[in-house]
Write a protein that holds these residues in place. Structure first.
Motif, short mmCIF file in Angstrom:
data_model
loop_
_atom_site.label_atom_id
_atom_site.label_comp_id
_atom_site.label_asym_id
_atom_site.label_seq_id
_atom_site.Cartn_x
_atom_site.Cartn_y
_atom_site.Cartn_z
N LEU A 216 28.89 17.15 9.32
CA LEU A 216 28.31 16.03 9.04
C LEU A 216 27.52 15.38 10.17
O LEU A 216 28.32 15.09 11.34
CB LEU A 216 29.17 14.62 8.33
CG LEU A 216 29.65 15.19 6.89
CD1 LEU A 216 30.91 14.37 6.70
CD2 LEU A 216 28.65 15.13 5.90
N ILE A 217 26.34 14.99 10.10
CA ILE A 217 25.35 14.45 11.40
C ILE A 217 24.86 13.47 11.00
O ILE A 217 23.77 13.37 10.10
CB ILE A 217 24.38 15.71 11.57
CG1 ILE A 217 25.23 16.94 11.74
CG2 ILE A 217 23.71 15.37 13.13
CD1 ILE A 217 24.41 18.31 12.15
N TYR A 218 24.90 12.23 11.59
CA TYR A 218 24.26 10.90 11.37
C TYR A 218 23.38 10.47 12.54
O TYR A 218 23.91 10.16 13.68
CB TYR A 218 25.39 9.97 11.17
CG TYR A 218 26.47 10.13 10.16
CD1 TYR A 218 25.98 9.89 8.61
CD2 TYR A 218 27.39 11.14 10.18
CE1 TYR A 218 26.86 9.97 7.72
CE2 TYR A 218 28.15 11.15 9.22
CZ TYR A 218 28.16 10.76 7.85
OH TYR A 218 28.89 11.29 6.88
N PRO A 234 20.06 8.08 7.20
CA PRO A 234 19.88 9.38 7.02
C PRO A 234 21.01 10.13 7.77
O PRO A 234 21.77 10.02 8.63
CB PRO A 234 18.36 9.93 7.49
CG PRO A 234 18.35 9.01 8.73
CD PRO A 234 18.78 7.67 8.38
N TYR A 235 21.44 11.26 6.93
CA TYR A 235 22.36 12.33 7.39
C TYR A 235 22.16 13.56 7.35
O TYR A 235 21.41 13.90 6.08
CB TYR A 235 23.85 11.84 7.18
CG TYR A 235 24.19 12.05 6.16
CD1 TYR A 235 24.85 13.12 5.53
CD2 TYR A 235 24.08 10.92 4.80
CE1 TYR A 235 25.52 13.22 4.13
CE2 TYR A 235 24.69 10.84 3.74
CZ TYR A 235 25.19 11.87 3.06
OH TYR A 235 25.58 12.12 1.91
N VAL A 268 19.37 21.46 13.39
CA VAL A 268 18.98 19.97 13.64
C VAL A 268 18.97 20.00 15.00
O VAL A 268 19.93 20.19 15.81
CB VAL A 268 19.98 19.17 12.93
CG1 VAL A 268 19.59 17.73 13.10
CG2 VAL A 268 19.80 19.47 11.41
N VAL A 269 17.96 19.19 15.80
CA VAL A 269 18.02 18.47 17.03
C VAL A 269 18.09 17.34 17.34
O VAL A 269 17.16 16.55 16.52
CB VAL A 269 16.84 19.40 17.65
CG1 VAL A 269 16.68 19.07 19.26
CG2 VAL A 269 16.85 20.78 17.54
N PHE A 270 18.84 16.50 18.01
CA PHE A 270 18.81 15.33 18.47
C PHE A 270 18.01 15.51 19.97
O PHE A 270 18.77 15.81 20.90
CB PHE A 270 20.32 14.64 18.71
CG PHE A 270 20.79 14.35 17.44
CD1 PHE A 270 20.18 14.44 16.05
CD2 PHE A 270 21.99 13.66 17.31
CE1 PHE A 270 20.61 14.14 15.01
CE2 PHE A 270 22.57 13.35 16.15
CZ PHE A 270 21.81 13.67 14.86
N PHE A 346 25.05 4.93 18.76
CA PHE A 346 25.06 4.90 17.37
C PHE A 346 25.24 6.16 16.57
O PHE A 346 25.48 6.46 15.45
CB PHE A 346 23.96 3.93 16.62
CG PHE A 346 24.12 2.57 16.84
CD1 PHE A 346 25.17 1.82 16.31
CD2 PHE A 346 23.16 2.14 17.85
CE1 PHE A 346 25.10 0.44 16.55
CE2 PHE A 346 23.30 0.79 18.07
CZ PHE A 346 24.36 -0.21 17.83
N VAL A 347 24.70 7.20 17.37
CA VAL A 347 24.71 8.85 16.89
C VAL A 347 26.43 9.27 16.64
O VAL A 347 27.18 8.73 17.60
CB VAL A 347 24.35 9.62 18.13
CG1 VAL A 347 24.60 11.11 17.46
CG2 VAL A 347 22.64 9.42 17.99
N GLU A 348 26.48 9.77 15.26
CA GLU A 348 27.87 10.08 15.06
C GLU A 348 27.70 11.80 14.47
O GLU A 348 26.65 11.87 13.81
CB GLU A 348 28.31 9.38 13.90
CG GLU A 348 28.55 8.02 14.18
CD GLU A 348 29.21 7.09 13.06
OE1 GLU A 348 30.27 7.91 12.47
OE2 GLU A 348 29.07 6.02 12.83
#
Length: 350
Positions: A216-218, A234-235, A268-270, A346-348
């Protein structure tokens, strides 16, 4: 025959099976944007980058699942907007709805050598940039656009929707506009592919066996905040069976109106970027050149590292692990979230 843009392998690429030289086999070649085998005419053609709204009153979007790369970044109002990069668009009738430009999206599109498509612009920060000779754009006719492409855009009836969410890019008109404007569809000889992909029948995560996992990526956490992702929370949810990350937003699956299917990507990339508020209109600025922290999620693994972009507007950001070696992506689509660094807390993911 082979196609060999600037694809010098990294040290990691030397020791792990990755796509290096692109070979043409039976009229197909591996895409620079996904690594997948596609028609040579598609993967050797410059893509289009289309600005698409991502707020609830605009949903659902049409054709977005066909994008090879989706770039997401905050805009004023503290919501996000999408720039979808398409190489497979020949059998689409339209894409949209289409919205206005911000300069950091233009700079990212330039790194993909994409033809940039937008309806509107934040004039104080975009007008000079988008009208440069170095930016090939197909823009709707609004103030601040010097060479509009009226033939590429039109309205679609959407009862109950605000007018700004009824404007679409029509592919036939876009192609006519590109021809009229004299745009070159071929990649430059100095083109730099944005990603290094694992070779066929190889999974990138096998190279990162010691990396932690996350399903799970938030990008904005699970509580409201002003970093752009807090409005609709979004996640992404990783599914081991097909090894894809499925997109959710505003409490439900985010789907494509084209076929009703949920958006899903392989990577997915942050990408953490310094951001600033520019003026009383809440227009934002993000540093998409230079370097910063990055996290790549692929095959269920979490790979921390950095992004770097120092070679000018015509090259993309590249992603490196903590050892300074280029991160290897799994073949397939990629979703890049521009994380406002000042709201990175805030990233989780878990």
């Amino acid at each position: 025959p082979t196609a060999e843009p600037n694809e010098a392998p990294t040290a990691m690429a030397e020791s792990f099976p990755v796509i290096k030289k692109r070979e043409v086999v039976s009229g197909k070649m591996q895409s620079y944007l996904t690594g997948e085998w596609k028609a040579t005419s598609v993967v050797t053609r410059r893509p289009i980058a289309v600005m698409i709204p991502n707020n609830a009153p605009a949903m659902p979007q049409y054709g977005i699942s066909r994008a090879s790369v989706i770039y997401e970044a905050p805009v004023e109002g503290r919501i996000t907007r999408l720039m979808a990069v398409f190489e497979d668009f020949d059998d689409l009738d339209r894409i949209g709805p289409v919205r206005s430009s911000r300069d950091y999206f233009v700079y990212v599109a330039m790194g993909y050598e994409a033809i940039y498509c937008n309806w509107g612009l934040a004039r104080p920060y975009v007008e000079e940039l988008i009208n440069r000779d170095t930016v090939q754009n197909i823009s709707a006719a609004v103030e601040g656009i010097y060479h509009p492409a009226n033939e590429a855009y039109g309205r679609v009836s959407r009862p109950g929707y605000a007018t700004e969410f009824t404007g679409y890019l029509f592919i036939d008109g876009m192609m006519k506009a590109a021809d009229r404007l004299g745009y070159d569809w071929s990649y430059d000889k100095a083109y730099v592919p944005p990603f290094t992909f694992a070779a066929d029948n190889v999974r990138a995560e096998t190279n990162y066996g010691n990396a932690p996992g996350a399903t799970l990526i938030y990008p904005g956490g699970q509580q409201g905040n002003k970093g752009g992702y807090g409005a609709y929370n979004p996640y992404f949810e990783y599914h081991e069976q097909d090894k894809l990350y499925y997109r959710y937003q505003d409490g439900k699956a985010q789907v494509d109106e084209l076929d009703g299917k949920q958006l899903a990507v392989s990577n997915v990339v942050f990408q953490y970027c310094h951001g600033e508020v520019r003026d009383s209109h809440d227009y934002l600025a993000f540093g998409v050149h230079g370097e910063g922290e990055a996290i790549v999620f692929t095959g269920g693994k979490v790979i921390k590292g950095t992004w770097k972009r120092y070679d000018g507007d015509a090259t993309p950001a590249k992603f490196y692990d903590e050892k300074g070696q280029e991160i290897i992506f799994n073949q397939g689509k990629t979703w890049i979230c521009n994380i406002w660094k000042e709201y990175g807390e805030f990233v989780e993911y878990r």
